[in-house]
Write a protein that holds these residues in place. Sequence first.
Motif, PDB file in Angstrom:
ATOM      1  N   PRO A   1       0.696  -1.123  -0.008  1.00  0.00           N
ATOM      2  CA  PRO A   1      -0.192   0.016   0.061  1.00  0.00           C
ATOM      3  C   PRO A   1       0.778   1.257  -0.161  1.00  0.00           C
ATOM      4  O   PRO A   1       0.471   2.189  -0.641  1.00  0.00           O
ATOM      5  CB  PRO A   1      -0.793  -0.145   1.117  1.00  0.00           C
ATOM      6  CG  PRO A   1      -0.985  -1.702   1.435  1.00  0.00           C
ATOM      7  CD  PRO A   1       0.404  -2.159   1.132  1.00  0.00           C
ATOM      8  N   ILE A   2       2.032   1.132   0.680  1.00  0.00           N
ATOM      9  CA  ILE A   2       2.973   2.501   0.674  1.00  0.00           C
ATOM     10  C   ILE A   2       3.631   2.665  -0.775  1.00  0.00           C
ATOM     11  O   ILE A   2       3.380   3.829  -0.899  1.00  0.00           O
ATOM     12  CB  ILE A   2       4.080   2.275   1.789  1.00  0.00           C
ATOM     13  CG1 ILE A   2       3.374   2.030   2.988  1.00  0.00           C
ATOM     14  CG2 ILE A   2       5.031   3.374   1.714  1.00  0.00           C
ATOM     15  CD1 ILE A   2       4.711   1.675   4.107  1.00  0.00           C
ATOM     16  N   PHE A   3       3.832   1.639  -1.571  1.00  0.00           N
ATOM     17  CA  PHE A   3       4.269   1.911  -2.873  1.00  0.00           C
ATOM     18  C   PHE A   3       3.233   2.284  -3.664  1.00  0.00           C
ATOM     19  O   PHE A   3       3.421   3.133  -4.724  1.00  0.00           O
ATOM     20  CB  PHE A   3       5.192   0.598  -3.350  1.00  0.00           C
ATOM     21  CG  PHE A   3       5.490   0.849  -4.693  1.00  0.00           C
ATOM     22  CD1 PHE A   3       6.932   1.394  -4.920  1.00  0.00           C
ATOM     23  CD2 PHE A   3       4.839   0.012  -5.722  1.00  0.00           C
ATOM     24  CE1 PHE A   3       7.149   1.575  -6.140  1.00  0.00           C
ATOM     25  CE2 PHE A   3       5.293   0.306  -7.207  1.00  0.00           C
ATOM     26  CZ  PHE A   3       6.391   0.960  -7.370  1.00  0.00           C
ATOM     27  N   ALA A   4       2.074   1.623  -3.436  1.00  0.00           N
ATOM     28  CA  ALA A   4       0.889   2.154  -4.302  1.00  0.00           C
ATOM     29  C   ALA A   4       0.528   3.746  -4.079  1.00  0.00           C
ATOM     30  O   ALA A   4       0.150   4.375  -5.021  1.00  0.00           O
ATOM     31  CB  ALA A   4      -0.352   1.502  -3.829  1.00  0.00           C
ATOM     32  N   ARG A   5       0.630   4.060  -2.775  1.00  0.00           N
ATOM     33  CA  ARG A   5       0.152   5.404  -2.657  1.00  0.00           C
ATOM     34  C   ARG A   5       1.505   6.559  -3.248  1.00  0.00           C
ATOM     35  O   ARG A   5       0.903   7.523  -3.672  1.00  0.00           O
ATOM     36  CB  ARG A   5       0.246   5.869  -1.197  1.00  0.00           C
ATOM     37  CG  ARG A   5      -1.078   5.425  -0.378  1.00  0.00           C
ATOM     38  CD  ARG A   5      -1.143   6.124   0.895  1.00  0.00           C
ATOM     39  NE  ARG A   5      -0.088   5.591   1.841  1.00  0.00           N
ATOM     40  CZ  ARG A   5      -0.365   4.603   2.598  1.00  0.00           C
ATOM     41  NH1 ARG A   5      -1.444   3.765   2.510  1.00  0.00           N
ATOM     42  NH2 ARG A   5       0.733   4.344   3.414  1.00  0.00           N
ATOM     43  N   ILE A   6       2.644   5.746  -3.381  1.00  0.00           N
ATOM     44  CA  ILE A   6       3.709   6.871  -4.076  1.00  0.00           C
ATOM     45  C   ILE A   6       3.481   6.768  -5.627  1.00  0.00           C
ATOM     46  O   ILE A   6       3.575   7.899  -6.034  1.00  0.00           O
ATOM     47  CB  ILE A   6       5.068   6.230  -3.644  1.00  0.00           C
ATOM     48  CG1 ILE A   6       5.462   6.111  -2.172  1.00  0.00           C
ATOM     49  CG2 ILE A   6       6.156   6.832  -4.532  1.00  0.00           C
ATOM     50  CD1 ILE A   6       6.554   5.394  -1.667  1.00  0.00           C
ATOM     51  N   VAL A   7       3.182   5.674  -6.241  1.00  0.00           N
ATOM     52  CA  VAL A   7       2.997   5.642  -7.467  1.00  0.00           C
ATOM     53  C   VAL A   7       1.632   6.398  -8.173  1.00  0.00           C
ATOM     54  O   VAL A   7       1.416   6.464  -9.279  1.00  0.00           O
ATOM     55  CB  VAL A   7       3.437   4.453  -8.134  1.00  0.00           C
ATOM     56  CG1 VAL A   7       4.780   3.988  -7.850  1.00  0.00           C
ATOM     57  CG2 VAL A   7       2.406   3.359  -7.756  1.00  0.00           C
ATOM     58  N   GLU A   8       0.851   6.307  -7.234  1.00  0.00           N
ATOM     59  CA  GLU A   8      -0.524   6.540  -7.541  1.00  0.00           C
ATOM     60  C   GLU A   8      -0.790   8.082  -8.418  1.00  0.00           C
ATOM     61  O   GLU A   8      -1.516   8.075  -9.059  1.00  0.00           O
ATOM     62  CB  GLU A   8      -1.663   6.665  -6.444  1.00  0.00           C
ATOM     63  CG  GLU A   8      -2.883   6.628  -6.725  1.00  0.00           C
ATOM     64  CD  GLU A   8      -4.035   6.153  -5.624  1.00  0.00           C
ATOM     65  OE1 GLU A   8      -5.393   6.564  -5.903  1.00  0.00           O
ATOM     66  OE2 GLU A   8      -3.529   6.087  -4.396  1.00  0.00           O
ATOM     67  N   PRO A   9      -0.266   9.016  -7.801  1.00  0.00           N
ATOM     68  CA  PRO A   9      -0.301  10.340  -8.453  1.00  0.00           C
ATOM     69  C   PRO A   9       0.246  10.121 -10.046  1.00  0.00           C
ATOM     70  O   PRO A   9      -0.212  10.922 -10.847  1.00  0.00           O
ATOM     71  CB  PRO A   9       0.583  11.189  -7.696  1.00  0.00           C
ATOM     72  CG  PRO A   9       0.650  10.814  -6.239  1.00  0.00           C
ATOM     73  CD  PRO A   9       0.526   9.102  -6.488  1.00  0.00           C
ATOM     74  N   PHE A  10       1.423   9.489 -10.027  1.00  0.00           N
ATOM     75  CA  PHE A  10       1.937   9.347 -11.524  1.00  0.00           C
ATOM     76  C   PHE A  10       0.941   8.735 -12.376  1.00  0.00           C
ATOM     77  O   PHE A  10       0.842   8.930 -13.661  1.00  0.00           O
ATOM     78  CB  PHE A  10       3.122   8.586 -11.429  1.00  0.00           C
ATOM     79  CG  PHE A  10       4.320   9.371 -10.525  1.00  0.00           C
ATOM     80  CD1 PHE A  10       4.891  10.190 -10.925  1.00  0.00           C
ATOM     81  CD2 PHE A  10       4.620   8.785  -9.195  1.00  0.00           C
ATOM     82  CE1 PHE A  10       5.859  11.191 -10.257  1.00  0.00           C
ATOM     83  CE2 PHE A  10       5.504   9.274  -8.399  1.00  0.00           C
ATOM     84  CZ  PHE A  10       6.197  10.674  -8.797  1.00  0.00           C
TER      85      PHE A  10
END
Length: 287
Positions: A115-124
């Motif tokens: 989930p942490i990585f998903a939140r990081i890449v979600e804006p991109f």
Amino acid sequence: MEEAMGNTALCSAKRNGARSRSKLRLAIKGSMITAMVQLGIVGGVLAVWQWGVQAGIISNFLVGSPAGIFVKMWQAMLDGSLWMDTQTTLVEAIVGFLIGSLVGSVVGLSLWYSPIFARIVEPFIVAINSVPKIAFAPMVILWFGTGMISKIMLAVSLTAIVALIAAYEAAKNADHDLQALLLALGGTKHQIFFKVVVPSTLPAMISTFRINIGFGLVGAVVGEFISSSHGLGHMIFNASSLYDLNSVWVGLFALMFVGFVLYYVVDSIERYLLPWRQVEANQRLRV
């Protein structure tokens, strides 16, 4: 006593069989009526269209006519150009659709693991999705050339991001209570993923595949518009530049037919993988 019970069971089986056959006949009859109505609508539209052209109400130059479309289609079928162009576009769309949908779905599902990585890449992901993928067409043509590969990559660019977002959202919203239950029973993260997350996301992913059929065709046709010597997009572009509206309609109808066939294939896959969805749909129709 046993003989009476056997007769009762036999009568019950006969009644159930008769009821099933009756339901099958009603389903077939309903399908035939629906098909006849659909054919009637199409025939009525074509008849009114042809009458309007002959009466001078509809411009043959700007819209074409059913008779002219039939003539152009017959000529294209005889010289083989329609089959060649349809085959080219079909291959480009199918390969791009499969690669984009599968890769996008796998990446979207894999984001569930972190989930942490998903939140990081979600804006991109949102930023890429907000840009019309057709804008990438000139660069894709420049990178991959004017052959079939560039059209496939355009189809991939349109389908992958849609499949990724759909798979990620479906995985994120998978049944949390069921995940917690499996975790409490000692299940590992991999077991939760394959036994809860993946099955629960299948309906959403297959629905996305239906949408991606159109996107795959769009990518292939747009690539053919820009640079191509074959394909339905090339055929439509050339015909429109010559103001040959009848040939344009031939290409459009061929695209509709290809889209219909691909949609039917995805629908058949859904019936095989998710048979309970069809049962639910039949129950809603009966209600």
